[in-house]
Write an enzyme that holds these catalytic residues in place. Structure first.
Site, PDB file in Angstrom:
ATOM      1  N   ASP A 276       4.746   5.436  -2.580  1.00  0.00           N
ATOM      2  CA  ASP A 276       4.167   6.199  -2.047  1.00  0.00           C
ATOM      3  C   ASP A 276       2.972   5.904  -0.971  1.00  0.00           C
ATOM      4  O   ASP A 276       1.997   5.300  -1.441  1.00  0.00           O
ATOM      5  CB  ASP A 276       4.043   7.886  -2.995  1.00  0.00           C
ATOM      6  CG  ASP A 276       4.473   8.696  -2.504  1.00  0.00           C
ATOM      7  OD1 ASP A 276       5.253   9.303  -2.154  1.00  0.00           O
ATOM      8  OD2 ASP A 276       2.927   9.127  -2.276  1.00  0.00           O
TER       9      ASP A 276
ATOM     10  N   HIS B 293      -1.394  -2.149   3.666  1.00  0.00           N
ATOM     11  CA  HIS B 293      -1.179  -1.418   2.350  1.00  0.00           C
ATOM     12  C   HIS B 293      -0.329  -1.769   1.797  1.00  0.00           C
ATOM     13  O   HIS B 293      -0.783  -2.254  -0.171  1.00  0.00           O
ATOM     14  CB  HIS B 293      -1.028  -0.310   2.445  1.00  0.00           C
ATOM     15  CG  HIS B 293      -0.174   0.462   3.538  1.00  0.00           C
ATOM     16  ND1 HIS B 293       0.318  -0.345   4.737  1.00  0.00           N
ATOM     17  CD2 HIS B 293       0.661   1.396   3.940  1.00  0.00           C
ATOM     18  CE1 HIS B 293       1.021  -0.064   4.947  1.00  0.00           C
ATOM     19  NE2 HIS B 293       1.762   1.263   4.722  1.00  0.00           N
TER      20      HIS B 293
END
Ligand code: IMP
Length: 188
Positions: free
Chosen positions: A67, A170
């Site tokens: 997520d 990320h």
């Protein structure tokens, strides 16, 4: 024997990016395109963890849920956990409009990975910071890639191929840590 680990996502880009990180490992990353089960929460970890529990109940096999979201300083972290909704509704041009006249363009992409590999589970988080571009540039990647320039670069993520994006992103940072966790705990 290779460990089969399923990335629960319908997003092929996420899968392609993550898959590269597992090259030359004893882990086979596969894609499980289950519909994403999303709870409302102001915490990426909680959203990823609930989605992982839900997927594990159905698949009963080692899984990871990614997520992610983009957090813009000048907008107090918006869109953050609402990134997916905001991308669908406002899109990149909508974000750029909100940023009109704002000098502080700092933003961070964050990823939470919720991982269930019985008998263990974990949450792994990482991020990359950079700037929101003045206009969308580039055609590669997905989502907010055309408007995000990572620190130390002049190009947006959408101007980078997967290996280049993975040097900064990320997601790549979080997945590299996941490989280490799997190696440490399962002697892979
Ligand atoms: P989710 O993790 O699929 O919920 O993603 C949330 C939102 O952030 C979606 O709109 C994605 O398109 C966007 N997003 C997530 N990761 C990235 C990325 O690596 N680049 C650009 N946009 C991303």
């Amino acid at each position: 024997m290779k460990l089969k680990l399923y990335l629960v996502t319908g997003n092929k880009h996420k899968y392609e990016e993550a898959k590269r990180i597992f090259n030359d490992t004893d882990i086979d990353l596969l894609m499980a395109p289950l519909g994403k089960f999303e709870i409302q929460s102001d915490d990426l970890k909680a959203i990823a963890w609930k989605a992982a529990l839900h997927a594990y109940k159905i698949l009963r096999t080692p899984i990871v849920v990614d997520d992610s979201g983009i957090f813009i300083d000048a907008l107090n972290g918006f869109p953050g956990v609402y990134s997916s909704y905001v991308f669908r509704t406002l899109g990149n041009n909508g974000i750029l409009k909100l940023m009109t006249g704002i000098k502080n363009r700092r933003a961070c992409f964050k990823t939470s990975l919720a991982v269930i590999v019985p008998p263990l589970d974990t949450i792994i988080e990482d991020e990359v910071c950079g700037e929101i571009a003045e206009k969308p540039v580039g055609t590669l990647g997905f989502g907010f890639d055309p408007i995000f320039i990572p620190e130390g670069e002049k190009r947006t993520f959408a101007q980078m191929d997967i290996d280049e994006k993975n040097r900064y992103s990320h997601r790549a940072r979080a997945f590299r840590r996941l490989v280490k966790w799997l190696r440490d705990n399962f002697m892979l």
